[in-house]
Design a protein around this motif. Structure first.
Motif, mmCIF file in Angstrom:
data_model
loop_
_atom_site.group_PDB
_atom_site.id
_atom_site.type_symbol
_atom_site.label_atom_id
_atom_site.label_comp_id
_atom_site.label_asym_id
_atom_site.label_seq_id
_atom_site.Cartn_x
_atom_site.Cartn_y
_atom_site.Cartn_z
ATOM 1 N N ASN A 61 -9.591 2.226 -1.348
ATOM 2 C CA ASN A 61 -9.096 1.607 -0.125
ATOM 3 C C ASN A 61 -9.406 2.499 1.086
ATOM 4 O O ASN A 61 -8.688 3.443 1.380
ATOM 5 C CB ASN A 61 -7.584 1.393 -0.276
ATOM 6 N N ASN A 91 -6.831 -0.623 5.309
ATOM 7 C CA ASN A 91 -6.099 -1.750 4.739
ATOM 8 C C ASN A 91 -6.974 -2.977 4.559
ATOM 9 O O ASN A 91 -6.652 -3.875 3.778
ATOM 10 C CB ASN A 91 -4.904 -2.109 5.627
ATOM 11 N N ASP A 99 -12.448 -2.135 1.345
ATOM 12 C CA ASP A 99 -12.539 -1.411 0.083
ATOM 13 C C ASP A 99 -14.004 -1.144 -0.230
ATOM 14 O O ASP A 99 -14.879 -1.957 0.096
ATOM 15 C CB ASP A 99 -11.980 -2.238 -1.089
ATOM 16 N N ARG A 152 -3.993 -4.445 2.231
ATOM 17 C CA ARG A 152 -3.471 -3.868 1.003
ATOM 18 C C ARG A 152 -1.957 -3.780 1.086
ATOM 19 O O ARG A 152 -1.379 -3.546 2.138
ATOM 20 C CB ARG A 152 -4.029 -2.471 0.805
#
Length: 248
Positions: free
Chosen positions: A173, A176, A179, A228
């Motif tokens: 990550n 947020n 990725d 996330r």
């Protein structure tokens, strides 16, 4: 086959995935690039390529797709990939002729996956996951040959086959909403290739089985539509914002 366009196929897969996973919520867009090494055993071990010192190996695999949150840590994913491999011979003397050969195999997998993401590493921003999937593989052969007699021949044919695979990976990550990660999957599958035979019957064909089994190792980047830590079931958005408590 030549008119197949990846964006159109990806849009089609989005609708299929949405129907398959019901109320699943669109969660991220994914892009990948890596290496695919299909066996292509017939071409490399038994076909006429062996007499021309030709070999079809692994190479660049790339694609993209969309992910859906099904429930909490369970995800669905629809994606489209692209792979091709080719080789050509130098001049080779066969039957008193000096011949040259060229062959290209293109594989376009349209895939639907089911993933489980482990959340217990969240504090380190690493999210391992495992899963399984299935693909419809669109396969195209393009070939050409020439001889010193002036003879030239070229053509192509296409077909499709299914494959199934386990997969595992890990995402890091970065923010947020972004990725990056690494994924490995191992498709199992094969297709049948028909060849016209030199006989008195013009409709006579020989059928050979060609394996596309082999590993795919990819680097992935995900652009998330939800941050996330936003862990909800796909259907929770239909429950409203009412507080649930015990009736007195």
């Amino acid at each position: 086959m030549q008119k197949l366009r990846l964006p159109a196929l990806l849009i089609f897969l989005v609708f299929i995935a949405q129907a398959s996973f019901g109320q699943a919520a669109l969660t991220y867009l994914t892009l990948e690039g890596g290496y695919y090494r299909p066996s292509l055993d017939y071409w490399n071990n038994d076909s006429y390529l062996t007499g021309f010192d030709m070999k079809l190996g692994g190479g660049l695999y790339y694609g993209g797709g969309v992910g859906f949150r099904v429930y909490d840590s369970y995800f669905g994913r629809a994606s489209v990939g692209m792979f091709s491999t080719s080789d050509e011979s130098g001049p080779v003397t066969r039957g008193g002729l000096i011949r040259e050969e060229y062959l290209k195999i293109k594989i376009i997998p349209a895939s639907l996956d089911f993933l489980y993401e482990f959340q217990n590493f969240a504090r380190s921003k690493v999210f391992p996951y495992v899963g399984a999937g299935a693909s419809i593989n669109f396969i195209q052969r393009t070939y050409s040959r020439s001889a010193n007699t002036g003879l030239e021949e070229e053509g192509s044919d296409a077909g499709r086959t299914n494959s199934f695979y386990p997969l595992a990976g890990a995402a890091y990550n970065v923010t947020n909403y972004i990725d990056v990660g690494l994924e490995v999957k191992f498709p199992f599958g094969s297709y049948k290739q028909g060849f016209a035979t030199v006989t008195e019957d013009p409709n006579s064909f020989a059928i050979e089985k060609v394996s596309i089994t082999g590993p795919i190792v990819s680097l992935k980047a995900n652009l998330r539509f939800e941050p996330r830590g936003h862990r909800r079931s796909a259907s929770s958005r239909y429950r409203g914002n009412y507080k649930v408590g015990r009736r007195r």
